[in-house]
Write an enzyme that holds these catalytic residues in place. Structure first.
Site, short mmCIF file in Angstrom:
data_model
loop_
_atom_site.label_atom_id
_atom_site.label_comp_id
_atom_site.label_asym_id
_atom_site.label_seq_id
_atom_site.Cartn_x
_atom_site.Cartn_y
_atom_site.Cartn_z
CD GLU B 268 -2.82 0.46 2.65
OE1 GLU B 268 -2.21 -0.05 3.62
OE2 GLU B 268 -3.95 0.94 2.75
NE ARG B 294 -3.64 36.78 -11.95
CZ ARG B 294 -4.84 37.32 -11.83
NH1 ARG B 294 -5.73 37.14 -12.80
NH2 ARG B 294 -5.15 38.04 -10.80
#
Lengths: 259, 407
Positions: B268, B294
């Site tokens: 995991e 931006r």
């Protein structure tokens, strides 16, 4: 049934394209991929060969520099093998020279059906499919939106502005397909692994019995006289609705001949 | 391994196309929990032949077991990889899905990597045939139930779910929480303690396999949570659920459930690094584009050094996590896997980096970063869980330190 699919490997449209100022042609040194418009032909070929219960899909492609990444994608989808005509002499080839090379290569493939896209996504001449058919002396059906093979004949629904025509042709034939003909599959993991081991036969111009003077810059009958930047897209027109909005939309669409 | 191979890039590109076409347009429904992820995951498996590959591996494994050749199991897990490019082919979909939908990886990973893997690791051949194949192909969805309301990191110590012998059967009771796929699972691996009247710490750990709809088993609706909305999480309530020995994993009470769970923890944890890489790659790509587009004070914000620092740090994190993922793939190719301590170190670094990168991306986007439209806020909420599940940061630190100190 053996299906030849003509495929083109083009500069990745996701990366900014560049023109070579001296030749006025597209630079092909960056990332190269299978032209999306050819994936439809590959898928159609795979489905037809599968339906026929035998035969295989053979790719035919031309590139000046041994590039085969795009071919690997089509092989991963399921094509059996590829013929790649790769020769420095091919640089600068115009549409007719390209068609001559492809036609010569196709002659070696023992094809029942030859599929192409309607046009490539980088060159957009749209003339090569018909040129290939003419050079091979085969019947040609363009803009196929549906293809069925019935014995030694091919039945095609041919896309038109008004709908479609139903056309039949004896095989072998050259058929150009639209993006509506089938939905191309994604290559499976197994297919990607198998593609590495599939044959890509590389041929030179001389192997096809062509003279280097017939192709590339030397054989080109077409010249790019000038290249200029596309006009920037203009801002749209904003119309205030003063009670006549619907009529003005209809008039606008009529002016564009959309309705 | 220092870069992706040509075949691996083909896999990446194909998965990326699938994600762009099949997942990105449905991100809002997946995010708000209106669309469970399972049909899309099944389509992913079918499209790329992952179900057929899983079936082939399973059938070879079962054939070997039936032939008595149990010392050479067919590799099925991420850490074992299956040799060749198997490890990479399992990691790449995780990375690509996590660029948009880390929750889908959690839903898939728990079903295939935890639930099926637990059965394949400790089950009898009959149990594998009964439950594991459908989970490995995603025909059915699995849940792995260990956490309880009173036990998280101290999973075994605080565990209060019980199994009591009753003739040839067992009677199961207890509740589980934070169970991924819990609301929709068809097959549930349920871990509990055998109640023989002895003290809690002395009780044996047993694992049972349950089916949806069994009398006494209740599966809750999805819980509301901070992020990872595309991964349904729920509770399970067991009230006198009667099971035969055929549902006891391994059909023996002597299976080493604790060590089995630790193997699962290791796998995991290594999977989290690939998840972190997907999140970091996406945050970086979005941030670089935003820094170019931006404009503030008359120039693109990418020209400001404080923005450049953020981008540079993101790239450092990306490179480091990618190298850890490459190491994992190389080990799999060599037929080896990370130790639990190595897996903990990898998980700790990757999870913390993903969180930092995602928060920096939100900061770089300013007000837009706080808005859902620009996606980085979702990735920041999703990244947080990487520091919590599969063992919290604190548990990883403790594991690493204990290993270093030999304690």
């Amino acid at each position: 049934m053996n299906v030849v699919v003509c495929v083109k490997q083009i500069p990745d449209p996701a990366t900014p394209g560049e023109l070579d100022a001296s030749t006025k042609t597209l630079r092909r040194s960056g990332s190269i991929i299978l032209d999306d418009s050819d994936a439809y032909g590959v898928e159609m070929g795979l489905q037809l060969a599968d339906k026929a219960g035998g035969g295989e899909v053979i790719l035919v492609s031309m590139a000046p520099n041994n590039e085969n990444k795009g071919l690997r994608t089509a092989l991963a989808m399921g094509a059996a093998k590829a013929l790649l005509i790769s020769d420095e002499a091919l640089a600068g080839s115009d549409a007719l020279s390209t068609a001559k090379v492809l036609a010569k290569a196709i002659e070696r493939a023992d094809a029942d059906l030859i599929l192409t896209a309607t046009e490539s996504t980088d060159g957009y001449t749209g003339t090569i499919p018909a040129q290939v058919a003419e050079l091979l002396g085969l019947p040609m059906v363009t803009f196929a939106k549906h293809i069925e093979v019935d014995g030694d004949r091919v039945k095609v629904q041919r896309q038109t502005e008004a709908g479609y025509d139903e056309v039949e042709s004896p095989l072998p034939a050259v058929v150009s397909v639209t993006a509506g003909v089938v939905e191309p599959r994604y290559p499976s993991f197994k297919g990607i692994m198998a593609a590495k081991g599939k044959p890509v036969d590389e041929l030179k111009v001389a192997d096809l019995g062509l003279d280097a003077g017939q192709v590339g810059w030397a054989g080109a009958r077409q010249e790019i006289a000038d290249v200029s930047a596309a006009e920037e897209r203009k801002a749209g027109e904003i119309v205030e609705d003063e009670g006549d909005g619907a009529e003005r939309i209809v008039a606008f669409l009529e002016q564009l001949k959309v309705i | 391994m220092f870069e992706w191979s040509e075949e691996q890039l083909m896999v990446r590109d194909a998965i990326r196309q699938f994600v762009e076409k099949e997942i990105k347009p449905h991100l809002t429904e997946l995010e708000h929990g209106d669309l469970p992820p399972y049909d899309t995951l099944r389509k992913l498996f079918r499209t790329f032949g992952m179900d057929a590959m899983a079936r082939d591996r399973f059938e070879r494994q079962i054939a070997k077991e039936k032939a008595g050749d149990i010392d050479d199991p067919v590799k099925t897990t991420l850490s074992e990889g299956g040799g060749g490019d198997g490890g990479a082919f399992m990691v790449i979909p995780i990375i690509e899905l996590c660029r948009y939908c880390p929750g889908m990886v959690t839903a898939m990973g728990v079903s295939v990597g935890l639930t099926a893997a637990a059965i394949m690791s400790k089950g009898t051949t009959a149990q594998k045939e009964r439950w594991a194949l459908d989970l490995l192909t995603l025909e059915k969805i699995g849940a792995w139930a260990i956490t309880e309301p009173g036990s998280g990191s101290d999973a075994f110590g605080g565990m209060r779910a019980t199994a009591r012998r009753d003739g040839d059967e067992y009677v199961l009771n207890g509740s589980k929480t934070f169970i991924t796929n819990g609301p929709y699972a068809d097959t549930i691996v349920f871990i509990c303690k055998l109640d023989e009247g002895n003290d809690w710490p002395d009780r044996k750990i047993l694992t049972f396999v349950l089916d949806r709809g069994m009398p006494g088993l209740e599966q809750s609706k999805p819980l509301r949570k901070m992020g990872l909305h595309s991964s349904p999480t729920g509770e399970l309530f067991l009230s006198d659920v009667r099971v035969g020995r055929d549902r006891l994993l391994g059909e023996t009470e002597d299976v080493q459930a604790r060590s089995g769970a630790k193997d699962t923890f290791s796998m995991e944890r290594t999977g989290v690094a690939a998840m972190a890489l997907g999140i970091v790659e996406q945050c970086l790509d979005l941030s670089v584009q935003y820094a170019k587009d931006r404009v503030a004070f008359g120039r693109p914000i990418g020209e400001f050094q404080l923005i450049q620092l953020k981008l540079a740090k993101m790239e450092v994190a990306r490179l480091n996590i990618q190298n850890l993922v490459f190491r994992q793939i190389e080990l799999a190719r060599a037929g080896r896997s990370l130790s639990l301590t190595e897996a903990s170190a990898m998980k700790l670094y990757s999870a913390q980096s993903a969180m930092e990168v995602a928060l920096e991306a939100v900061q770089l986007f300013g007000g837009n970063g706080y808005m859902a439209e620009f996606q980085v806020e979702q990735l920041a909420r999703d990244a947080k869980v990487l520091q919590i599940y599969a063992g919290t940061d604190e548990i990883q630190i403790s594991q690493i330190a204990r290993s270093l100190l030999g304690s």
